[in-house]
Design a protein around this motif. Structure first.
Motif, PDB file in Angstrom:
ATOM      1  N   ASP A  22      22.335  82.896  -8.327  1.00  0.00           N
ATOM      2  CA  ASP A  22      21.717  84.394  -8.383  1.00  0.00           C
ATOM      3  C   ASP A  22      22.666  85.125  -6.908  1.00  0.00           C
ATOM      4  OD1 ASP A  22      21.641  82.691  -6.679  1.00  0.00           O
ATOM      5  OD2 ASP A  22      19.145  82.819  -5.945  1.00  0.00           O
ATOM      6  N   VAL A  23      23.862  84.599  -7.138  1.00  0.00           N
ATOM      7  CA  VAL A  23      24.400  85.472  -5.950  1.00  0.00           C
ATOM      8  C   VAL A  23      25.477  86.853  -6.469  1.00  0.00           C
ATOM      9  CG1 VAL A  23      24.849  84.307  -3.845  1.00  0.00           C
ATOM     10  CG2 VAL A  23      26.234  83.285  -6.348  1.00  0.00           C
ATOM     11  N   PRO A  24      25.009  88.583  -5.940  1.00  0.00           N
ATOM     12  CA  PRO A  24      25.500  89.107  -6.923  1.00  0.00           C
ATOM     13  C   PRO A  24      27.291  89.329  -6.505  1.00  0.00           C
ATOM     14  CG  PRO A  24      25.308  89.593  -4.321  1.00  0.00           C
ATOM     15  CD  PRO A  24      24.323  88.454  -4.712  1.00  0.00           C
ATOM     16  N   GLY A  25      27.744  89.862  -7.509  1.00  0.00           N
ATOM     17  CA  GLY A  25      29.354  90.291  -7.263  1.00  0.00           C
ATOM     18  C   GLY A  25      30.056  89.855  -6.653  1.00  0.00           C
ATOM     19  N   ARG A  26      29.958  90.407  -5.451  1.00  0.00           N
ATOM     20  CA  ARG A  26      31.537  90.459  -4.698  1.00  0.00           C
ATOM     21  C   ARG A  26      31.541  89.102  -3.927  1.00  0.00           C
ATOM     22  NH1 ARG A  26      33.276  92.592   0.424  1.00  0.00           N
ATOM     23  NH2 ARG A  26      35.288  91.300   0.663  1.00  0.00           N
ATOM     24  N   ALA A  54      13.965  87.283 -24.946  1.00  0.00           N
ATOM     25  CA  ALA A  54      13.367  86.758 -23.709  1.00  0.00           C
ATOM     26  C   ALA A  54      14.232  85.887 -23.187  1.00  0.00           C
ATOM     27  CB  ALA A  54      11.882  86.351 -23.762  1.00  0.00           C
ATOM     28  N   ALA A  55      14.674  85.007 -24.688  1.00  0.00           N
ATOM     29  CA  ALA A  55      16.431  84.277 -24.464  1.00  0.00           C
ATOM     30  C   ALA A  55      17.234  85.226 -24.378  1.00  0.00           C
ATOM     31  CB  ALA A  55      16.324  83.271 -26.513  1.00  0.00           C
ATOM     32  N   THR A  56      17.540  86.015 -24.778  1.00  0.00           N
ATOM     33  CA  THR A  56      18.622  86.342 -25.032  1.00  0.00           C
ATOM     34  C   THR A  56      18.823  87.316 -23.365  1.00  0.00           C
ATOM     35  OG1 THR A  56      19.009  87.088 -27.112  1.00  0.00           O
ATOM     36  CG2 THR A  56      20.079  88.149 -25.470  1.00  0.00           C
ATOM     37  N   VAL A  57      17.932  87.506 -23.106  1.00  0.00           N
ATOM     38  CA  VAL A  57      18.264  87.946 -21.286  1.00  0.00           C
ATOM     39  C   VAL A  57      17.983  87.367 -20.479  1.00  0.00           C
ATOM     40  CG1 VAL A  57      16.628  89.688 -19.747  1.00  0.00           C
ATOM     41  CG2 VAL A  57      16.751  90.194 -22.589  1.00  0.00           C
ATOM     42  N   PHE A  58      17.277  85.723 -20.261  1.00  0.00           N
ATOM     43  CA  PHE A  58      17.093  84.917 -19.607  1.00  0.00           C
ATOM     44  C   PHE A  58      18.716  83.883 -19.849  1.00  0.00           C
ATOM     45  CE2 PHE A  58      12.317  83.833 -20.046  1.00  0.00           C
ATOM     46  CZ  PHE A  58      11.809  84.463 -18.976  1.00  0.00           C
ATOM     47  N   THR A  59      19.158  83.760 -20.392  1.00  0.00           N
ATOM     48  CA  THR A  59      20.226  83.077 -20.915  1.00  0.00           C
ATOM     49  C   THR A  59      21.635  84.006 -20.157  1.00  0.00           C
ATOM     50  OG1 THR A  59      19.954  82.625 -23.049  1.00  0.00           O
ATOM     51  CG2 THR A  59      22.408  82.493 -21.978  1.00  0.00           C
ATOM     52  N   SER A  60      21.525  85.477 -20.147  1.00  0.00           N
ATOM     53  CA  SER A  60      23.161  86.187 -18.997  1.00  0.00           C
ATOM     54  C   SER A  60      22.465  86.693 -18.273  1.00  0.00           C
ATOM     55  CB  SER A  60      23.086  87.337 -20.247  1.00  0.00           C
ATOM     56  OG  SER A  60      21.546  88.451 -20.423  1.00  0.00           O
ATOM     57  N   THR A  61      20.969  86.498 -17.510  1.00  0.00           N
ATOM     58  CA  THR A  61      20.697  86.736 -16.509  1.00  0.00           C
ATOM     59  C   THR A  61      19.452  85.703 -15.533  1.00  0.00           C
ATOM     60  OG1 THR A  61      18.341  88.050 -16.726  1.00  0.00           O
ATOM     61  CG2 THR A  61      20.438  89.935 -16.927  1.00  0.00           C
ATOM     62  N   GLY A  62      19.276  85.329 -16.011  1.00  0.00           N
ATOM     63  CA  GLY A  62      18.319  83.689 -15.213  1.00  0.00           C
ATOM     64  C   GLY A  62      17.002  84.227 -15.473  1.00  0.00           C
TER      65      GLY A  62
END
Lengths: 215, 215
Positions: free
Chosen positions: A122-126, B26-34
DNA sequence: GACAAACACGAGTGGTCGCTCGCATTCTTA
DNA sequence: TAAGAATGCGAGCGACCACTCGTGTTTGTC
């Protein structure tokens, strides 16, 4: 003319102490909740100061993690700087793996934040960039360390082996950090077993295959 | 009297379609962002509906993940329900491990959300419980599968071996999901190698040690 | 002791997110 | 076809969070 110069604010000793205090508090909070879920107010509270005081020393939340990560890396390198340096390939692989695993596990157990910051998804970009750089460096070092042992393999395959070793170590570390005492020791031994048995069949034919070892 | 009864709302086919659509989004979004970073508004947008519509079908964000997780588990069990069932210990371990790894990898590659939901360290209480239950079940199954092979080991140690296998698999899966094509295949083979070489020295003395295999 | 800079405070600001609510539209059923 | 239920909308509410700012206190320097 200088572009947006950073004037190096003169710190008092009180300030340095506050910074150390805040970083320690941040380490505690990051370890228990992860980076994203950790609120700056919670870090300030843990350190016993107000939110405003925290921002006297760090421009934003990310900077706390970056500074903390930097200090951890420095601390690690001071303690085990040569852990991944190439060694004489005449040394049995078992001893090499044992020593490296012991050193890394020791550090990660003493500083659990390190794992939380490095492994957190979950750590962001930098921060992710910094982690990427560090990860690549470690992989390179593992590769350089393994090369003299894995003389029969093409470079591409050695890279893969290094990646797998790193991933296996990380997985083992997670198991180990979740345990204590004798149980933890048993899992450390298992991690060593996994890595050794994985690597042993790959080493070029030299004297001294690695025998089994018990707990 | 019934305590806060759940009246089963009559769904129209349109509603069922919307639910499927929302879960896919939701599956798409969860996969890409958690899970945590995924906003319900983003899920609704991805599905092409308004936030209000999303909450017509799910009481809250957590329920989306739970329903999605439940469907994934059901889907998995329908496809590979017997993947971890005990087998004849006369079968070479290599074949058993190969088959299981292939099946799990296949499923996880087709449904990357599964890994994102299961491995994510940011999922809140209720989901974490479900994951714990599922994890324990899988460990139990692995243990039952390995027991006939690892006849010389005490139960406690077999548990540890199962935990290590699971952790190694998860680590390998992460490497594998980040790659594609031939590279991915090579890492699948490495994962099999790690597991096989780890387990092979542990099996009770029977005919047929597992020889090396190439890419 | 006087002055400036560093330190400390904590209520407040703007923004995001999960979720609601009033109302419009579509479907089912009789 | 008319009533009622299910579906659909999107502005907006309350809570939380990263971060600020005006003000007061401590510290170092002359």
């Amino acid at each position: 003319m200088p572009t947006s110069q950073e004037q190096p604010r003169r710190r008092q000793s009180r300030g340095e102490r506050r910074i150390a205090q805040l970083l320690e508090a941040a380490a505690t909070v990051f370890t228990s909740t992860g980076y994203t879920a950790a609120s700056t107010n919670a870090i300030a509270r843990e350190a016993g100061v107000s939110p405003g005081t925290l921002y006297q020393f760090f421009p934003n939340k990310e900077a706390i993690a970056i500074e903390l990560g930097g200090r951890l890396v420095a601390e690690y390198q001071a303690a085990y700087g040569e852990a991944l340096a190439p060694v004489d390939p005449a040394i049995p692989l078992e001893m090499v793996v044992n020593a490296i695993v012991d050193q890394f596990i020791d550090f990660n157990c003493r500083r659990p934040v390190f794992f939380a910051l490095m492994h957190g998804p979950d750590v962001p970009g930098r921060i992710a960039e910094e982690h990427d750089v560090l990860h690549k460096t470690v992989i390179d070092r593992i590769q350089g360390l393994l090369s003299p042992f894995l003389t029969d393999l093409p470079a591409e395959e050695i890279t893969r082996v290094a990646q797998v070793c790193m991933a296996v170590y990380m997985a083992g570390l997670e198991l180990i950090l979740a345990r204590e005492g004798a149980d933890r020791e048993a899992y450390v031994q298992e991690l060593k077993n996994v890595l050794l048995r994985y690597l042993d069949p790959l080493v070029g034919d030299r004297l001294g295959g690695t025998p089994e070892q018990g707990p």
